[in-house]
Structure formats: C-alpha cells, structure tokens
Design a protein around this motif. Structure first.
Motif, short mmCIF file in Angstrom:
data_model
loop_
_atom_site.label_atom_id
_atom_site.label_comp_id
_atom_site.label_asym_id
_atom_site.label_seq_id
_atom_site.Cartn_x
_atom_site.Cartn_y
_atom_site.Cartn_z
N LEU A 64 0.83 -1.21 0.00
CA LEU A 64 0.00 0.00 0.00
C LEU A 64 0.86 1.25 0.00
CD1 LEU A 64 -2.77 1.38 0.23
CD2 LEU A 64 -2.60 1.12 2.71
N HIS A 65 1.81 1.34 0.91
CA HIS A 65 2.62 2.55 1.06
C HIS A 65 3.75 2.64 0.03
CE1 HIS A 65 0.84 4.34 4.70
NE2 HIS A 65 0.54 3.08 5.01
N SER A 66 3.98 1.56 -0.70
CA SER A 66 4.97 1.61 -1.78
C SER A 66 4.39 2.22 -3.05
CB SER A 66 5.51 0.21 -2.08
OG SER A 66 6.23 -0.31 -1.00
N PHE A 67 3.07 2.17 -3.21
CA PHE A 67 2.37 2.78 -4.35
C PHE A 67 2.66 2.11 -5.69
CE2 PHE A 67 1.67 6.12 -1.29
CZ PHE A 67 0.52 6.78 -1.71
N PHE A 68 3.21 0.91 -5.70
CA PHE A 68 3.45 0.25 -6.98
C PHE A 68 2.15 -0.07 -7.72
CE2 PHE A 68 7.98 -1.68 -7.22
CZ PHE A 68 8.50 -0.41 -7.08
N TRP A 69 1.04 -0.12 -6.98
CA TRP A 69 -0.25 -0.39 -7.60
C TRP A 69 -0.69 0.74 -8.54
CZ3 TRP A 69 -3.09 3.66 -5.79
CH2 TRP A 69 -2.74 4.17 -4.53
N LEU A 70 -0.01 1.88 -8.49
CA LEU A 70 -0.35 2.97 -9.40
C LEU A 70 -0.24 2.55 -10.87
CD1 LEU A 70 1.40 6.10 -7.82
CD2 LEU A 70 -1.05 5.69 -7.97
N THR A 71 0.72 1.68 -11.15
CA THR A 71 0.96 1.28 -12.55
C THR A 71 -0.21 0.49 -13.12
OG1 THR A 71 2.09 -0.75 -11.87
CG2 THR A 71 3.44 1.21 -12.14
N LYS A 72 -1.06 -0.07 -12.27
CA LYS A 72 -2.16 -0.91 -12.73
C LYS A 72 -3.48 -0.15 -12.82
CE LYS A 72 0.42 -4.60 -12.89
NZ LYS A 72 0.75 -5.23 -14.17
N TYR A 118 1.80 12.12 6.18
CA TYR A 118 3.15 11.61 6.35
C TYR A 118 4.21 12.48 5.69
CZ TYR A 118 0.35 7.46 7.41
OH TYR A 118 -0.57 6.60 7.94
N PHE A 119 3.96 13.77 5.54
CA PHE A 119 4.95 14.66 4.93
C PHE A 119 6.24 14.66 5.74
CE2 PHE A 119 6.82 18.93 4.20
CZ PHE A 119 7.04 18.82 2.83
N ASN A 120 6.14 14.63 7.06
CA ASN A 120 7.30 14.50 7.94
C ASN A 120 7.58 13.03 8.22
OD1 ASN A 120 7.67 17.26 8.07
ND2 ASN A 120 6.50 17.49 9.96
N TYR A 121 8.78 12.78 8.68
CA TYR A 121 9.23 11.40 8.94
C TYR A 121 8.26 10.65 9.83
CZ TYR A 121 11.84 7.61 11.13
OH TYR A 121 12.22 6.38 11.62
N HIS A 122 7.98 9.41 9.43
CA HIS A 122 7.17 8.48 10.22
C HIS A 122 7.90 7.14 10.22
CE1 HIS A 122 3.89 5.64 11.11
NE2 HIS A 122 3.34 6.64 11.76
N PRO A 123 8.11 6.52 11.39
CA PRO A 123 8.99 5.34 11.47
C PRO A 123 8.56 4.16 10.62
CG PRO A 123 7.78 5.67 13.53
CD PRO A 123 7.57 6.89 12.71
N TYR A 124 7.28 3.98 10.37
CA TYR A 124 6.82 2.81 9.63
C TYR A 124 6.65 3.11 8.14
CZ TYR A 124 5.83 1.25 14.38
OH TYR A 124 5.94 0.93 15.70
N THR A 125 5.95 4.19 7.83
CA THR A 125 5.71 4.51 6.42
C THR A 125 6.97 5.03 5.73
OG1 THR A 125 4.96 6.73 6.99
CG2 THR A 125 3.29 5.02 6.84
N TRP A 126 7.98 5.45 6.53
CA TRP A 126 9.25 5.89 5.96
C TRP A 126 10.33 4.83 6.10
CZ3 TRP A 126 11.27 11.26 5.00
CH2 TRP A 126 10.25 12.15 4.64
N GLU A 127 9.96 3.56 6.31
CA GLU A 127 10.97 2.50 6.25
C GLU A 127 11.66 2.59 4.89
OE1 GLU A 127 9.38 -1.32 7.11
OE2 GLU A 127 9.07 -0.90 9.25
N MET A 128 12.94 2.35 4.85
CA MET A 128 13.74 2.79 3.71
C MET A 128 13.35 2.12 2.38
SD MET A 128 17.46 3.48 5.40
CE MET A 128 18.10 4.14 3.88
N GLU A 129 13.12 0.82 2.40
CA GLU A 129 12.73 0.17 1.15
C GLU A 129 11.35 0.63 0.68
OE1 GLU A 129 13.40 -4.06 0.71
OE2 GLU A 129 14.91 -4.00 2.30
N ILE A 130 10.44 0.82 1.61
CA ILE A 130 9.11 1.33 1.26
C ILE A 130 9.22 2.73 0.67
CG2 ILE A 130 6.86 2.02 2.20
CD1 ILE A 130 7.15 -0.14 4.31
N THR A 131 10.04 3.56 1.30
CA THR A 131 10.25 4.93 0.81
C THR A 131 10.84 4.93 -0.59
OG1 THR A 131 10.57 5.74 3.07
CG2 THR A 131 11.41 7.12 1.29
N ALA A 132 11.82 4.08 -0.84
CA ALA A 132 12.46 4.01 -2.15
C ALA A 132 11.45 3.60 -3.22
CB ALA A 132 13.63 3.04 -2.12
N ARG A 133 10.65 2.59 -2.93
CA ARG A 133 9.66 2.14 -3.91
C ARG A 133 8.63 3.23 -4.16
NH1 ARG A 133 10.06 -2.95 -0.83
NH2 ARG A 133 11.16 -4.47 -2.11
N ARG A 134 8.27 3.97 -3.12
CA ARG A 134 7.28 5.04 -3.28
C ARG A 134 7.81 6.15 -4.20
NH1 ARG A 134 5.95 5.35 1.69
NH2 ARG A 134 7.50 6.85 2.34
#
Length: 551
Positions: free
Chosen positions: A88-96, A117-133
């Motif tokens: 969900l938070h990676s947003f890869f579903w946008l392509t579909k 979540y404009f400012n840092y959030h420990p879960y939604t800003w996990e690094m791999e999730i952030t990169a995919r987003r």
C-alpha cells in the motif's frame, strides 16, 4: 563461549536500542525535517516511462479497491499486515490503475498521504518502502502529477526531495544489501529528475558501485546466497540501466558487467515452474512477468554452467533438479539464511514435486524461527537439531538482525557427468561438534529415464555418548496427493497435471506427516512431508532412497 558472546551482544543491543530510540525522536523533530528540504524544484527534467515499472509488479488495480475507498481510509491498514502495508505505502499499484479515469483519484490519494506523512514516520518511511514510493510516484507522473494545481505540485516535489534526501543520509545504516540497491535506484532517479539534484545522482552511482563490489561474488550471485535476492537485485539494476539509456546518460561499466553476470545466475535459477527455488531465505517468486519484461527489452542471459554460488542445477527435458551444496553466507549477509545445506528441489513437467518449506518473514517471528531450521528443508538432520545454531535472543535479533552463532562447513563437493548419469556428492560438518558425525549426501540422476538415486551417509568422527536419531525429510509441494503403499516403504505421488512418481526406501519405512508451506507471500498453505527415520548406532550409517517417474 557462546554465552559470553551473547551477553556481550545483549549489552550492545541495549545501548543500540537507546541510540535508535533517540534517533527516531530526532527524526520526528521539525529541525530534522526542515533539513531534508535542500531546495524547492520548479519542474521535472526527466520522467521515466511507466512501462519500465508496470512489468515489474503484479499488484492489481483492485488490490485495495482504490476506486471505492475514501483516501483517508486507505491508511488504516495496520502494520502487522506486513505485506499489505508495504504494498500500500509503496504505491506500486499505481501502474495498474486505469490511466483515463484515475488522475483525480490518484491526486487525492497522494495528497492525503502527504498530509499525513509529509514529515518522517517510522513505519511509512521505512527505507525500502520509501524508495519504492519515490520510484512509483516518479514513474507514474501521467496520473500522479499531470493536470494538478500549483499547490499540489509544490507539495509533491518537496515530498519527493525529502524522502530522497532521507534515503541518501541513511543509506549506510540499512543492513540489507538488496534493499540498498533499491534505495540507490530511488536516489539516482531523484537526481535525474531534478536538475538541482545532480549531486544525489552522482552520490547514488558511487554508492551503487560500492554495493556491487562488496555484495556480489565473482559469478554475480549475491553473497546472501538467496535466489530471491538475485531476482530483486537484477530487477532494480536493469531498471537503473534503462533509466540511464532513456535519459541519454552514460551507463557505467560496472553496471553493465554486474547485470550480465547476475543475469546469468538468474537464468540458471529459472525453471519451467516459473518459481524460483526456496533456498536460503527465499520466498516463492513467480518470474513469468519478469521474463516477458526481459524479452521485450531484448535482454538475453545464458545458463551455460550447472552451478552458481554452490547451487547446482540439473536440467533434462521436462525435468529440473536443484541442490544447495554451499556454506552459510558471511555474517553481514546471513539475516535471512536458513540451515538447509544439502537440501534439494525437484520439478517435473512444470510441476514442483519436492520442495523446501519457504521462509516465514511475512507472517511472524515464530514462523521465521521455525522455517530457519533444517527440518524445514528436504534433507537430513539429527535429534531435531539444525546444522547451524541461530541466535534466539529476541532483542539481539531485533537490533542486529537474525544471526548465526555456529556455522556448518561444507568439507567436500563433487559434481561430474558421463554418458549415463549426473553425479553430485557433498558433505558438511554441522553435526560433528555436538554429535560426532558428518553428513554426506550423494545424488545420481539417470539420463535415460527420470530416476534419482539418493544416498545419505553419517560418518562417525568422535565418540559422543548420546542417544542419536536421524530424520530425512522430503517436503511435498502443496496440492500434491501422496499415498503410502501397503509395504510401507514407498509413497505414490500424484501431481495435479496427472503425472505420477514413486518415492521409496527399501530398508526403512516411510511416514507421512502434516506440514505447512511458507513459500507463498500471501498465505500459509497446508502441505505434507514424507520422512525416513532411524537410530544412529554404528560407525557408518547409510540410507539409500529413490525417486522415480511412473510411466
């Protein structure tokens, strides 16, 4: 000795936990979040083509029922639903999403996410999730950015810059090397998108070169020895290369070289079942879409060798056999390692027959621990003990990642071939220190018919006054029917495609047990396993078994 090391690690874990809590507190401050905005972009200078990403994700447009869900309700997904939360938070579903009718909906969803979540959030800003987003937002600008107002664009650009700078500042603290490659790809893309961010592009390329140099062995296989890491790493390395080509930038030589090498390793792992083998922490990856992606972009890799990183593959017509004959990875890369030395997987006519249980990282820590054991693999173990000893302290594993206290070592390995059969033999010392025995497995695969002859030997090297029992387990792939014959020393295996196989051990009875399969990311599946067991009461124990296709 192990207790002293554990006490030391435990004390360091407490100190590091205190530091991590302080760091998270600092990351949440306005001061830190203001520092992440280094400039305010006015426009995008490069936007990657959506098709480069669309072929790399299987998440459907209805995965979260986007069209019928209020944007604010989307973010109620709990973190304990790990896979769903990450997707969900990676947003890869946008392509579909439907490109014609989704712009307003997409703008509202992204605006809602930025407001929360404009400012840092420990879960939604996990690094791999952030990169995919970052990659997802940037690769779908036709629906994420076009026809939006000036205020939305400014917030969108600033959010991308903040997240990219966050990745760049924290890249070296990420313990997962394949995750670092994902983060590097997002940093590089951000540097290409905004002219003012050229320094991030250069830094991302430099960091990627360091990772490639340290993480891959000479054959191009990740040092984690995890087939899933081959898939993930290759996917993002190719993505970076295609962005560079599309933006008419020079592709570094190291990137071309590692793609060629790693691609050959990937080709060796591919099979007619379209799912990678479940060795060393891999989950079941369907590579059919990725193969089509490679074909469309004219990537061609060769599997000229039978071996990569001590994973051996035997391929005949409608028959594929994989076996892991390797040592555990170095400590830096063993986070997801499982004690499955000398385990094997068998595929016939696109149907997997014998498999490993998989890795429970998407389910629970308890299942992760269980799936790391040797019993979760199709191989031999002694007294319900694994060939490696894993760290069990929860705090230490949380801080340092799952670690190994004692590793086995492969002491011999032979692969040969003649006109009649393929032959593989390997042995390891994982049970020698505690039980006084080494384990040797020999496999003979006949060329003229689909027949495997296996032999497991336990050789005594020292006296240990314990009551010892061995177990040889064959995990059967889900939805495969098995029935024990009246004699008790053989099992009939019926495949969904109508094929039949016979597993037998002439000198020992076979037992069928209920089992679970953790290779599927989305759910735990029921399965069964066949086991051979007996006492260890001689200098040399030899157990012979056979798997043969029925005509």
């Amino acid at each position: 000795m192990y207790e002293l090391k554990s006490i030391k690690l435990y004390l360091f874990s407490i100190l590091k936990l205190f530091f991590l809590n302080f760091r998270n507190f600092y990351y949440k401050t306005n001061y830190y979040n203001k520092r992440l905005i280094t400039f305010t972009p006015e426009r995008i200078f490069y936007s990657p083509s959506t098709y480069l990403l669309s072929s790399l994700t299987s998440t459907g447009s209805d995965f979260y029922k986007i069209s019928s869900t209020s944007p604010i309700l989307l973010w109620n997904t709990k973190r304990k639903e790990k896979l769903k939360f990450e997707n969900l938070h990676s947003f890869f579903w946008l392509t579909k999403l439907n490109r014609k009718n989704s712009k307003t909906t997409t703008h509202n969803i992204i605006k809602s996410w930025i407001d929360l979540y404009f400012n840092y959030h420990p879960y939604t800003w996990e690094m791999e999730i952030t990169a995919r987003r970052i990659i997802a937002w940037s690769s779908n600008t036709d629906i994420s950015l076009e026809n939006s107002d000036r205020f939305y664009k400014k917030k969108f650009f600033l959010s991308l810059i903040k997240q990219s700078n966050f990745l760049l500042k924290n890249l070296n603290r990420l313990p997962n090397e394949s995750g670092k490659i994902i983060c590097c790809s997002a940093i590089i893309l951000s540097g290409m998108m905004f002219k003012e961010n050229e320094s991030s592009y250069k830094e991302g390329i430099r960091e990627l070169e360091k990772i490639v140099k340290n993480y891959f062995d000479e054959s191009g296989f990740p040092k984690s020895r995890n087939p899933e890491d081959v898939f993930v790493s290759l996917k993002y390395l190719i993505l970076i290369r295609e962005w560079l080509k599309e933006a008419q930038r020079t592709t570094p030589d190291f990137l071309n070289e590692i793609i060629a090498k790693s691609g050959n390793c990937y080709k060796l792992l591919c099979n007619s079942n379209n799912k990678l083998p479940l060795f060393n922490g891999a989950t079941e990856v369907d590579h059919k879409d990725f193969d089509m992606f490679l074909k469309n972009l004219k990537y061609r890799f060769a599997d000229k060798k039978n071996e990569a990183s001590d994973i051996i593959k035997i391929k005949k017509k409608k028959f594929e056999f994989f076996i892991d004959c390797g040592n555990p990875p170095p400590n830096n890369y063993c986070k997801n390692y499982q004690a499955g030395c000398l385990s094997f997987e068998l595929i016939s006519n696109k149907q997997k027959i014998i498999c490993n249980t998989g890795y429970g990282k998407y389910f629970s820590q308890k299942l992760i621990s269980a799936s790391r054991s040797t019993a979760a693999h199709s191989t031999l173990y002694i007294n319900d003990t694994s060939s490696c000893i894993f760290q069990k302290n929860r705090l230490i594993n949380e801080i340092y990642g799952n670690s190994i206290i004692q590793k086995h070592k492969v002491v011999s390995k032979i692969y040969s071939e003649d006109k009649d059969f393929y032959f593989i033999s390997a042995s390891h010392n994982g049970y020698e220190k505690k039980f006084g025995y080494t384990h040797e497995r020999s496999i003979k695969i006949f060329k003229k018919n689909d027949k495997i002859h296996g032999q497991d030997k336990l050789k005594k090297t020292k006296n240990v006054n314990n009551l010892l029992n061995y177990f040889i387990r064959f995990h059967i792939y889900p939805d495969t029917k098995i029935v024990k014959t009246k004699a008790g020393n053989s099992v009939l295996i019926s495949l969904p495609n109508g094929g039949g196989w016979l597993l037998e051990c002439k000198d020992n009875p076979l037992n069928i047990e209920k089992n679970i399969f953790l290779g599927n990311k989305n759910k735990i599946m029921n399965s069964e396993s066949v086991s051979i067991s007996g006492e260890i009461n001689k200098e040399l124990i030899s157990i012979e078994w056979q798997i043969e296709k029925l005509n």
